[in-house]
Design a protein around this motif. Structure first.
Motif, PDB file in Angstrom:
ATOM      1  N   GLY A 146       8.476 -28.695  24.455  1.00 54.67           N
ATOM      2  CA  GLY A 146       7.330 -29.230  23.540  1.00 54.67           C
ATOM      3  C   GLY A 146       6.086 -29.624  24.667  1.00 54.67           C
ATOM      4  N   ILE A 147       6.334 -30.064  25.548  1.00 54.43           N
ATOM      5  CA  ILE A 147       5.315 -30.200  26.417  1.00 54.43           C
ATOM      6  C   ILE A 147       4.372 -29.182  26.957  1.00 54.43           C
ATOM      7  CG2 ILE A 147       4.416 -31.221  28.659  1.00 54.43           C
ATOM      8  CD1 ILE A 147       6.737 -33.216  28.571  1.00 54.43           C
ATOM      9  N   SER A 148       4.962 -27.947  27.221  1.00 49.93           N
ATOM     10  CA  SER A 148       4.295 -26.844  27.613  1.00 49.93           C
ATOM     11  C   SER A 148       3.655 -26.363  26.365  1.00 49.93           C
ATOM     12  CB  SER A 148       5.211 -25.680  28.108  1.00 49.93           C
ATOM     13  OG  SER A 148       5.987 -26.337  28.982  1.00 49.93           O
ATOM     14  N   PHE A 149       4.274 -26.383  25.155  1.00 49.27           N
ATOM     15  CA  PHE A 149       3.738 -25.922  23.966  1.00 49.27           C
ATOM     16  C   PHE A 149       2.282 -26.580  23.536  1.00 49.27           C
ATOM     17  CE2 PHE A 149       3.336 -26.134  19.311  1.00 49.27           C
ATOM     18  CZ  PHE A 149       3.290 -24.818  18.741  1.00 49.27           C
ATOM     19  N   ALA A 150       2.440 -28.060  24.054  1.00 50.09           N
ATOM     20  CA  ALA A 150       0.978 -28.933  23.780  1.00 50.09           C
ATOM     21  C   ALA A 150       0.259 -28.606  24.703  1.00 50.09           C
ATOM     22  CB  ALA A 150       1.696 -30.421  23.948  1.00 50.09           C
ATOM     23  N   LYS A 151       0.446 -28.242  26.063  1.00 49.60           N
ATOM     24  CA  LYS A 151      -0.454 -27.923  26.960  1.00 49.60           C
ATOM     25  C   LYS A 151      -1.126 -26.559  26.539  1.00 49.60           C
ATOM     26  CE  LYS A 151       1.083 -30.256  31.379  1.00 49.60           C
ATOM     27  NZ  LYS A 151       1.847 -29.653  32.583  1.00 49.60           N
ATOM     28  N   ALA A 152      -0.621 -25.670  26.324  1.00 48.69           N
ATOM     29  CA  ALA A 152      -0.980 -24.347  26.048  1.00 48.69           C
ATOM     30  C   ALA A 152      -1.853 -24.530  25.008  1.00 48.69           C
ATOM     31  CB  ALA A 152      -0.009 -23.436  25.710  1.00 48.69           C
ATOM     32  N   LEU A 153      -1.829 -25.279  23.863  1.00 52.35           N
ATOM     33  CA  LEU A 153      -2.539 -25.471  22.725  1.00 52.35           C
ATOM     34  C   LEU A 153      -3.919 -26.283  23.085  1.00 52.35           C
ATOM     35  CD1 LEU A 153      -0.324 -24.267  21.154  1.00 52.35           C
ATOM     36  CD2 LEU A 153      -0.468 -26.146  19.536  1.00 52.35           C
ATOM     37  N   GLY A 154      -3.364 -27.279  23.731  1.00 50.32           N
ATOM     38  CA  GLY A 154      -4.666 -28.170  24.409  1.00 50.32           C
ATOM     39  C   GLY A 154      -5.721 -27.708  25.099  1.00 50.32           C
ATOM     40  N   THR A 155      -5.106 -26.757  26.186  1.00 52.94           N
ATOM     41  CA  THR A 155      -5.945 -26.138  26.955  1.00 52.94           C
ATOM     42  C   THR A 155      -6.981 -25.043  26.174  1.00 52.94           C
ATOM     43  OG1 THR A 155      -4.187 -26.377  28.870  1.00 52.94           O
ATOM     44  CG2 THR A 155      -6.067 -24.701  28.923  1.00 52.94           C
ATOM     45  N   LEU A 156      -6.175 -24.164  25.382  1.00 57.94           N
ATOM     46  CA  LEU A 156      -6.995 -23.170  24.843  1.00 57.94           C
ATOM     47  C   LEU A 156      -8.032 -23.739  23.809  1.00 57.94           C
ATOM     48  CD1 LEU A 156      -7.061 -20.201  24.048  1.00 57.94           C
ATOM     49  CD2 LEU A 156      -5.568 -20.538  22.121  1.00 57.94           C
ATOM     50  N   TRP A 157      -7.814 -24.834  23.094  1.00 58.70           N
ATOM     51  CA  TRP A 157      -8.750 -25.461  22.303  1.00 58.70           C
ATOM     52  C   TRP A 157      -9.261 -26.579  22.643  1.00 58.70           C
ATOM     53  CZ3 TRP A 157      -3.967 -24.993  18.121  1.00 58.70           C
ATOM     54  CH2 TRP A 157      -3.811 -23.716  17.801  1.00 58.70           C
ATOM     55  N   ASP A 158      -8.983 -26.863  23.875  1.00 63.66           N
ATOM     56  CA  ASP A 158      -9.760 -28.171  24.494  1.00 63.66           C
ATOM     57  C   ASP A 158      -9.693 -29.470  23.717  1.00 63.66           C
ATOM     58  OD1 ASP A 158     -11.041 -29.423  26.528  1.00 63.66           O
ATOM     59  OD2 ASP A 158     -13.189 -28.913  25.641  1.00 63.66           O
ATOM     60  N   ILE A 159      -8.454 -29.875  23.340  1.00 60.92           N
ATOM     61  CA  ILE A 159      -8.251 -31.006  22.576  1.00 60.92           C
ATOM     62  C   ILE A 159      -7.207 -31.887  23.400  1.00 60.92           C
ATOM     63  CG2 ILE A 159      -8.814 -30.306  20.144  1.00 60.92           C
ATOM     64  CD1 ILE A 159      -5.989 -29.404  19.805  1.00 60.92           C
ATOM     65  N   PRO A 160      -7.458 -33.306  23.136  1.00 62.13           N
ATOM     66  CA  PRO A 160      -6.581 -34.202  23.947  1.00 62.13           C
ATOM     67  C   PRO A 160      -5.168 -34.001  23.522  1.00 62.13           C
ATOM     68  CG  PRO A 160      -8.124 -35.414  22.433  1.00 62.13           C
ATOM     69  CD  PRO A 160      -8.464 -33.815  22.348  1.00 62.13           C
ATOM     70  N   ILE A 161      -4.272 -34.608  24.607  1.00 62.87           N
ATOM     71  CA  ILE A 161      -2.906 -34.647  24.134  1.00 62.87           C
ATOM     72  C   ILE A 161      -2.474 -36.192  24.369  1.00 62.87           C
ATOM     73  CG2 ILE A 161      -0.704 -33.975  24.976  1.00 62.87           C
ATOM     74  CD1 ILE A 161      -2.132 -31.172  25.860  1.00 62.87           C
ATOM     75  N   ILE A 207      -3.055 -19.864  30.225  1.00 62.44           N
ATOM     76  CA  ILE A 207      -2.110 -20.228  29.072  1.00 62.44           C
ATOM     77  C   ILE A 207      -0.726 -19.560  29.797  1.00 62.44           C
ATOM     78  CG2 ILE A 207      -0.955 -19.653  26.973  1.00 62.44           C
ATOM     79  CD1 ILE A 207      -3.502 -20.291  25.988  1.00 62.44           C
ATOM     80  N   GLU A 208      -0.827 -18.433  30.402  1.00 63.93           N
ATOM     81  CA  GLU A 208       0.392 -17.787  30.991  1.00 63.93           C
ATOM     82  C   GLU A 208       0.763 -18.506  32.204  1.00 63.93           C
ATOM     83  OE1 GLU A 208      -0.771 -13.694  31.728  1.00 63.93           O
ATOM     84  OE2 GLU A 208      -0.493 -12.958  29.877  1.00 63.93           O
ATOM     85  N   THR A 209      -0.009 -19.096  32.751  1.00 61.50           N
ATOM     86  CA  THR A 209       0.409 -20.189  34.165  1.00 61.50           C
ATOM     87  C   THR A 209       1.307 -21.535  33.242  1.00 61.50           C
ATOM     88  OG1 THR A 209      -1.777 -19.533  35.185  1.00 61.50           O
ATOM     89  CG2 THR A 209      -0.495 -21.325  36.265  1.00 61.50           C
TER      90      THR A 209
END
Ligand code: KG4
Ligand code: ZN
Length: 388
Positions: free
Chosen positions: A135-150, A91-93
């Motif tokens: 917005g995209i970075s926010f989505a990616k952070a959540l999507g990565t942590l929770w393993d959900i599609p974007i 997430i930091e990356t």
């Protein structure tokens, strides 16, 4: 299925949580929460949206807004402790270049239980790239942590679909009479779009210079009215009409008679500038008269050319979307003009609360796309000039 929608393309930070169900009569949406924070007041000092300020403000607003939205959707559960080293790194990356987000988002995400969100939809363009990236970075952070599609979404497609809610919290995606014509009018766009079906679009005409909303904003600035200028001009013009002020000014109707479906508003703006130089309004009444003439000129060009486009393309529905679609006079004129036609095609407009930028429309179109094509997107990239 629960959807989290994110919109940060311009100066509105907006999040929504929607529940989408596939029912025998079509896709059914329920709005669980929808919150929008406008930065307009901050930008008014610059007379327009200042991209890096927008980026910073989105970064500051997203995390607290997310908390509010989760609470409202009844998806917020605090955790005592749950910090995982490997996820922290990832997430930091992702948030490396998001100064504001990285200060608060990781900590917040580790303090809550994964909400029951199944898919994230986010605007990737068109818009201001620094703002879109937040917005995209926010989505990616959540999507990565929770393993959900974007699901990446085109903002303008959002404005088209925004007309289906009819202001309700619960609605079914209707069968549109197709093909439709969509007139998209906002601060950045003025385009006529032939809609053969949801997802298949062709721009048949667009502005060659300023967008309609931009012209409203620039003229408002010349008249020393605050940003955003559309609602201000509209108020003055309505006052002039209500009081039956006489026509004092005459402004041009640019490109009214050209055979194409393009528009041009910069000449109209210059005509206002010359009027202010050569024959300036002497009082508030005359400012209102000038505002009315400006609104009349814009509306006449938009209605006449759109009606011609409808005939040429035998459109079965007219959709009007984007911030300028909030304009009362314009709405009324379109209704009147369509009534005069034999075909009486339906006019679909967004409810006033979602004429401007909002995450609800991004969630609706993202959900439709996800149901149609369950691909996981790996590469998400902001595209300021994204087109259909
Ligand atoms: O769609 P939107 O919120 O943002 C963009 O994607 O650009 O549109 C904002 C634009 C601004 O230029 C604003 O002045 C204009 O919509 N606007 C209006 C009205 N309300 C907002 N223009 C004319 N009349 C209105 N009532
Ligand atoms: Zn917009």
């Amino acid at each position: 299925m629960n959807i989290l929608a994110i919109e940060t393309s311009c100066d509105e930070t907006s999040l929504a949580v929607l529940t989408l169900e596939k029912k025998p009569d079509g896709l059914h949406y329920k709005v669980r929460s929808h919150q929008t924070l406008s930065q307009a007041k901050l930008h008014s000092a610059y007379g327009g949206v200042f991209p890096n300020l927008a980026k910073r403000e989105h970064g500051k607003a997203l995390t607290p807004l997310f908390k509010i939205v989760l609470k409202e959707a009844k998806m917020y559960t605090e955790l005592k402790k749950n910090k995982q080293e490997k996820d922290t790194k990832k997430i930091e990356t992702i948030l490396e270049r998001e100064e504001e987000l990285k200060k608060v988002l990781p900590e917040f995400l580790y303090s809550i239980k994964k909400p029951s969100i199944d898919v994230i939809t986010v605007t990737i363009g068109p818009g201001l790239e620094p703002a879109l990236w937040v917005g995209i970075s926010f989505a990616k952070a959540l999507g990565t942590l929770w393993d959900i599609p974007i699901v990446p979404v085109n903002h303008m497609e959002g404005h088209i679909i925004s007309v289906i809610t009819k202001g309700k919290k619960s609605f079914t995606v209707p069968e549109l009479k197709l093909p439709a014509m969509a007139l998209l009018i906002s601060g950045g766009h003025t385009e006529l779009v032939h809609v053969s079906k949801i997802g298949t679009y062709k721009i048949i005409g667009q502005t060659r210079d300023d967008a309609v909303g931009e012209a409203f904003d620039k003229v408002a600035r010349m008249l020393e009215l605050p940003y955003p200028g559309g609602p201000e001009i509209s108020k003055l013009a309505d006052e002039s009409r209500k009081n039956n002020y006489l026509k004092k000014y005459t402004l041009p109707r640019p490109m009214l008679h050209t055979k194409d479906f393009d528009f041009s508003f910069s000449g109209l703006k210059t005509a206002v500038l010359y009027t202010l130089r050569d024959n300036p309004p002497k009082n508030k009444k005359e400012v209102a008269q000038l505002a009315e003439e400006f609104e009349n000129a814009v509306t006449e060009v938009l209605t006449k050319k759109t009606l011609r486009a409808i005939k040429k393309y035998t459109s079965q529905t007219l959709i009007i979307g984007g911030g300028v679609s909030a304009n009362t006079y314009l709405r009324g004129e379109f209704k009147k003009e369509l009534q005069k036609e034999k075909t009486k095609i339906p006019l679909l407009l967004p409810s006033i609360d979602i004429t401007g930028d909002n995450a609800l429309m991004i969630g609706i179109i993202g959900g439709i796309k996800y149901i149609k094509d369950k691909k996981r997107t790996r590469v998400l990239k902001a595209n300021g000039n994204l087109s259909f």
